[in-house]
Design a protein around this motif. Structure first.
Motif, PDB file in Angstrom:
ATOM      1  N   LEU A 199      -8.824 -10.331 -29.636  1.00 24.04           N
ATOM      2  CA  LEU A 199      -9.609 -10.709 -28.463  1.00 24.04           C
ATOM      3  C   LEU A 199     -11.006 -10.117 -28.642  1.00 24.04           C
ATOM      4  O   LEU A 199     -11.199  -9.169 -29.386  1.00 24.04           O
ATOM      5  N   SER A 200     -11.991 -10.668 -27.950  1.00 25.82           N
ATOM      6  CA  SER A 200     -13.354 -10.175 -28.084  1.00 25.82           C
ATOM      7  C   SER A 200     -13.497  -8.779 -27.490  1.00 25.82           C
ATOM      8  O   SER A 200     -12.726  -8.380 -26.597  1.00 25.82           O
ATOM      9  N   ALA A 201     -14.487  -8.042 -27.979  1.00 25.97           N
ATOM     10  CA  ALA A 201     -14.739  -6.698 -27.468  1.00 25.97           C
ATOM     11  C   ALA A 201     -15.077  -6.746 -25.982  1.00 25.97           C
ATOM     12  O   ALA A 201     -14.700  -5.859 -25.213  1.00 25.97           O
ATOM     13  N   LYS A 202     -15.779  -7.793 -25.561  1.00 25.80           N
ATOM     14  CA  LYS A 202     -16.134  -7.953 -24.148  1.00 25.80           C
ATOM     15  C   LYS A 202     -14.882  -8.113 -23.297  1.00 25.80           C
ATOM     16  O   LYS A 202     -14.782  -7.535 -22.204  1.00 25.80           O
ATOM     17  N   THR A 203     -13.917  -8.884 -23.813  1.00 28.02           N
ATOM     18  CA  THR A 203     -12.666  -9.090 -23.082  1.00 28.02           C
ATOM     19  C   THR A 203     -11.903  -7.775 -22.951  1.00 28.02           C
ATOM     20  O   THR A 203     -11.365  -7.459 -21.883  1.00 28.02           O
ATOM     21  N   ILE A 204     -11.869  -7.001 -24.027  1.00 28.01           N
ATOM     22  CA  ILE A 204     -11.179  -5.706 -23.992  1.00 28.01           C
ATOM     23  C   ILE A 204     -11.845  -4.771 -22.998  1.00 28.01           C
ATOM     24  O   ILE A 204     -11.176  -4.040 -22.255  1.00 28.01           O
ATOM     25  N   SER A 205     -13.159  -4.791 -22.961  1.00 30.65           N
ATOM     26  CA  SER A 205     -13.881  -3.956 -22.003  1.00 30.65           C
ATOM     27  C   SER A 205     -13.538  -4.350 -20.572  1.00 30.65           C
ATOM     28  O   SER A 205     -13.404  -3.488 -19.686  1.00 30.65           O
ATOM     29  N   THR A 206     -13.376  -5.651 -20.358  1.00 22.99           N
ATOM     30  CA  THR A 206     -13.008  -6.141 -19.029  1.00 22.99           C
ATOM     31  C   THR A 206     -11.607  -5.663 -18.658  1.00 22.99           C
ATOM     32  O   THR A 206     -11.367  -5.213 -17.527  1.00 22.99           O
ATOM     33  N   TYR A 207     -10.699  -5.722 -19.634  1.00 30.75           N
ATOM     34  CA  TYR A 207      -9.327  -5.250 -19.377  1.00 30.75           C
ATOM     35  C   TYR A 207      -9.329  -3.759 -19.052  1.00 30.75           C
ATOM     36  O   TYR A 207      -8.631  -3.307 -18.147  1.00 30.75           O
ATOM     37  N   ARG A 208     -10.113  -2.985 -19.792  1.00 33.17           N
ATOM     38  CA  ARG A 208     -10.185  -1.547 -19.534  1.00 33.17           C
ATOM     39  C   ARG A 208     -10.701  -1.277 -18.122  1.00 33.17           C
ATOM     40  O   ARG A 208     -10.173  -0.413 -17.404  1.00 33.17           O
ATOM     41  N   ALA A 209     -11.723  -2.022 -17.724  1.00 28.37           N
ATOM     42  CA  ALA A 209     -12.279  -1.841 -16.384  1.00 28.37           C
ATOM     43  C   ALA A 209     -11.233  -2.156 -15.316  1.00 28.37           C
ATOM     44  O   ALA A 209     -11.135  -1.462 -14.298  1.00 28.37           O
ATOM     45  N   ARG A 210     -10.439  -3.183 -15.556  1.00 28.20           N
ATOM     46  CA  ARG A 210      -9.390  -3.545 -14.599  1.00 28.20           C
ATOM     47  C   ARG A 210      -8.320  -2.463 -14.529  1.00 28.20           C
ATOM     48  O   ARG A 210      -7.808  -2.152 -13.451  1.00 28.20           O
ATOM     49  N   VAL A 211      -7.971  -1.905 -15.702  1.00 28.17           N
ATOM     50  CA  VAL A 211      -6.963  -0.842 -15.742  1.00 28.17           C
ATOM     51  C   VAL A 211      -7.442   0.359 -14.926  1.00 28.17           C
ATOM     52  O   VAL A 211      -6.702   0.913 -14.106  1.00 28.17           O
ATOM     53  N   PRO A 261       0.805  -1.227   0.000  1.00 28.16           N
ATOM     54  CA  PRO A 261       0.000   0.000   0.000  1.00 28.16           C
ATOM     55  C   PRO A 261       0.836   1.275   0.000  1.00 28.16           C
ATOM     56  O   PRO A 261       0.411   2.291  -0.526  1.00 28.16           O
ATOM     57  N   SER A 262       2.045   1.215   0.602  1.00 24.67           N
ATOM     58  CA  SER A 262       2.870   2.421   0.678  1.00 24.67           C
ATOM     59  C   SER A 262       3.866   2.524  -0.474  1.00 24.67           C
ATOM     60  O   SER A 262       4.807   3.286  -0.434  1.00 24.67           O
ATOM     61  N   SER A 263       3.638   1.734  -1.510  1.00 23.75           N
ATOM     62  CA  SER A 263       4.584   1.680  -2.628  1.00 23.75           C
ATOM     63  C   SER A 263       4.779   3.040  -3.290  1.00 23.75           C
ATOM     64  O   SER A 263       3.853   3.817  -3.442  1.00 23.75           O
ATOM     65  N   THR A 264       6.019   3.301  -3.699  1.00 26.15           N
ATOM     66  CA  THR A 264       6.321   4.526  -4.432  1.00 26.15           C
ATOM     67  C   THR A 264       6.466   4.232  -5.922  1.00 26.15           C
ATOM     68  O   THR A 264       6.828   5.112  -6.688  1.00 26.15           O
ATOM     69  N   MET A 265       6.213   2.989  -6.322  1.00 22.73           N
ATOM     70  CA  MET A 265       6.320   2.622  -7.717  1.00 22.73           C
ATOM     71  C   MET A 265       5.145   3.218  -8.491  1.00 22.73           C
ATOM     72  O   MET A 265       4.066   3.455  -7.936  1.00 22.73           O
ATOM     73  N   PRO A 266       5.314   3.489  -9.788  1.00 26.11           N
ATOM     74  CA  PRO A 266       4.230   4.074 -10.595  1.00 26.11           C
ATOM     75  C   PRO A 266       3.017   3.155 -10.652  1.00 26.11           C
ATOM     76  O   PRO A 266       3.127   1.935 -10.534  1.00 26.11           O
ATOM     77  N   ARG A 267       1.860   3.749 -10.850  1.00 28.56           N
ATOM     78  CA  ARG A 267       0.613   2.985 -10.836  1.00 28.56           C
ATOM     79  C   ARG A 267       0.581   1.870 -11.868  1.00 28.56           C
ATOM     80  O   ARG A 267       0.027   0.798 -11.631  1.00 28.56           O
ATOM     81  N   HIS A 268       1.178   2.123 -13.040  1.00 32.26           N
ATOM     82  CA  HIS A 268       1.095   1.109 -14.093  1.00 32.26           C
ATOM     83  C   HIS A 268       1.908  -0.145 -13.775  1.00 32.26           C
ATOM     84  O   HIS A 268       1.804  -1.144 -14.477  1.00 32.26           O
ATOM     85  N   SER A 269       2.717  -0.111 -12.720  1.00 33.46           N
ATOM     86  CA  SER A 269       3.464  -1.307 -12.320  1.00 33.46           C
ATOM     87  C   SER A 269       2.529  -2.419 -11.871  1.00 33.46           C
ATOM     88  O   SER A 269       2.893  -3.593 -11.867  1.00 33.46           O
ATOM     89  N   ALA A 270       1.303  -2.042 -11.477  1.00 36.75           N
ATOM     90  CA  ALA A 270       0.337  -3.028 -11.005  1.00 36.75           C
ATOM     91  C   ALA A 270      -0.389  -3.733 -12.152  1.00 36.75           C
ATOM     92  O   ALA A 270      -1.131  -4.691 -11.926  1.00 36.75           O
ATOM     93  N   LEU A 271      -0.163  -3.276 -13.389  1.00 40.23           N
ATOM     94  CA  LEU A 271      -0.875  -3.840 -14.532  1.00 40.23           C
ATOM     95  C   LEU A 271      -0.182  -5.079 -15.082  1.00 40.23           C
ATOM     96  O   LEU A 271       1.042  -5.186 -15.067  1.00 40.23           O
ATOM     97  N   SER A 272      -0.987  -6.000 -15.587  1.00 34.95           N
ATOM     98  CA  SER A 272      -0.431  -7.152 -16.296  1.00 34.95           C
ATOM     99  C   SER A 272       0.024  -6.693 -17.671  1.00 34.95           C
ATOM    100  O   SER A 272      -0.264  -5.568 -18.093  1.00 34.95           O
ATOM    101  N   ASN A 273       0.715  -7.549 -18.402  1.00 41.89           N
ATOM    102  CA  ASN A 273       1.186  -7.200 -19.743  1.00 41.89           C
ATOM    103  C   ASN A 273       0.022  -6.832 -20.663  1.00 41.89           C
ATOM    104  O   ASN A 273       0.082  -5.860 -21.411  1.00 41.89           O
ATOM    105  N   ARG A 274      -1.051  -7.624 -20.602  1.00 42.22           N
ATOM    106  CA  ARG A 274      -2.188  -7.373 -21.473  1.00 42.22           C
ATOM    107  C   ARG A 274      -2.899  -6.070 -21.084  1.00 42.22           C
ATOM    108  O   ARG A 274      -3.311  -5.288 -21.959  1.00 42.22           O
TER     109      ARG A 274
END
Length: 211
Positions: free
Chosen positions: A176-188, A140-153
Motif C-alpha cells: 500500500l502507499s506510504a500515504k495510505t499507511i500514514s492514514t491508517y496510523r492516524a486512525r489507529v 461508550p461504556s464498553s469494557t472491550m479492549p481498545r483494539h476491538s474498534a480497529l479494522s483488520n488493516r
C-alpha cells in the motif's frame, strides 16, 4: 434477475454441497470457485460476480484478508463471510472490514439463500444476537479492549508499528502507499485515544497482541 455467486472455500465437500443447494434455486448461479485465499483474490478481481461467498479460514490468505483486499478495490462489493467459528470477534472484524453479511456454516439453507438474495439487492444481514452485542458491548461504556474498534488493516498496521517497522517498510510489506499507511496510523491513534507510537507499542505489549 440472475444472481452470480463466487465460492471460495478450501473444502471440496462443502463447495460441492453449497453448489448443489444453489443449483436448486431459479435465480442463483455459481460462476466461479477458488480453493485458497490467493486464488480467490486473483479470480474475484476479474469480476463477473454479484455476491462473493468467502470462508473465513483458508490457506495462503485467510478470508478476512481477501475481504479486506476486495473492499480496498471497491467498497461496493457484496461479500458473505461463512465460518465454522461462533466467536463474535470474527464476525465483528468481518463487519468492520466491510462484509455485507456473516453466517456460520451450520446456518439453515433457507437463511443462506435469503441472505444471498438480500445482498444482491443491496441489503445487508447481521444476526440479531450479534447486532445486540455490537449495540451494547461496543458502545461508550464498553469494557472491550481498545483494539476491538480497529479494522483488520488497522490492526495489521498497529502490530507492525509495535515491532519497530517504519511506515515506509510497512507500506512495502502490505503493498500500500506510504500515504495510505500514514492514514491508517492516524486512525489507529484516534480510535485508541493515543498520541504516539510509544503508547501504541506499550499497549501491544501489555495486551500481548503479538503472541
Amino acid at each position: 434477475m440472475i444472481i452470480k455467486t463466487f465460492l471460495a472455500d478450501d473444502h471440496r465437500l462443502f463447495r460441492d454441497g453449497l453448489r448443489r443447494i444453489l443449483a436448486e434455486t431459479t435465480d442463483i448461479v455459481v460462476v466461479g470457485e477458488a480453493t485458497d485465499g490467493l486464488d480467490a483474490l486473483k479470480k474475484m478481481r476479474l469480476g463477473g460476480w454479484d455476491v462473493g461467498l468467502l470462508d473465513v479460514s483458508m490457506p495462503g490468505m485467510n478470508g478476512l484478508e481477501v475481504l479486506q483486499r476486495i473492499m480496498d478495490d471497491d467498497p461496493k462489493h457484496r461479500i458473505l463471510m461463512l465460518s465454522t467459528y461462533h466467536e463474535d470477534e470474527y464476525a465483528i472484524r468481518a463487519i468492520r472490514a466491510g462484509t455485507s453479511a456473516y453466517l456460520t456454516k451450520n446456518s439453515p439453507t433457507d437463511l443462506l439463500i435469503s441472505v444471498i438474495r438480500r445482498l444482491a439487492h443491496g441489503g445487508r444481514y447481521i444476526d440479531p444476537k450479534l447486532a445486540e452485542k455490537l449495540l451494547f458491548d461496543l458502545g461508550p461504556s464498553s469494557t472491550m479492549p481498545r483494539h476491538s474498534a480497529l479494522s483488520n488493516r488497522e490492526l495489521d498496521v498497529l502490530k507492525l508499528i509495535a515491532v519497530g517497522i517504519s511506515l515506509t517498510e510497512i507500506s512495502q510489506k502490505l503493498k500500500l502507499s506510504a500515504k495510505t499507511i500514514s492514514t491508517y496510523r492516524a486512525r489507529v491513534l484516534e480510535k485508541m485515544g493515543m498520541q504516539n507510537n510509544a503508547q501504541l507499542i506499550r499497549y501491544v505489549a501489555e495486551h500481548k497482541l503479538l503472541e
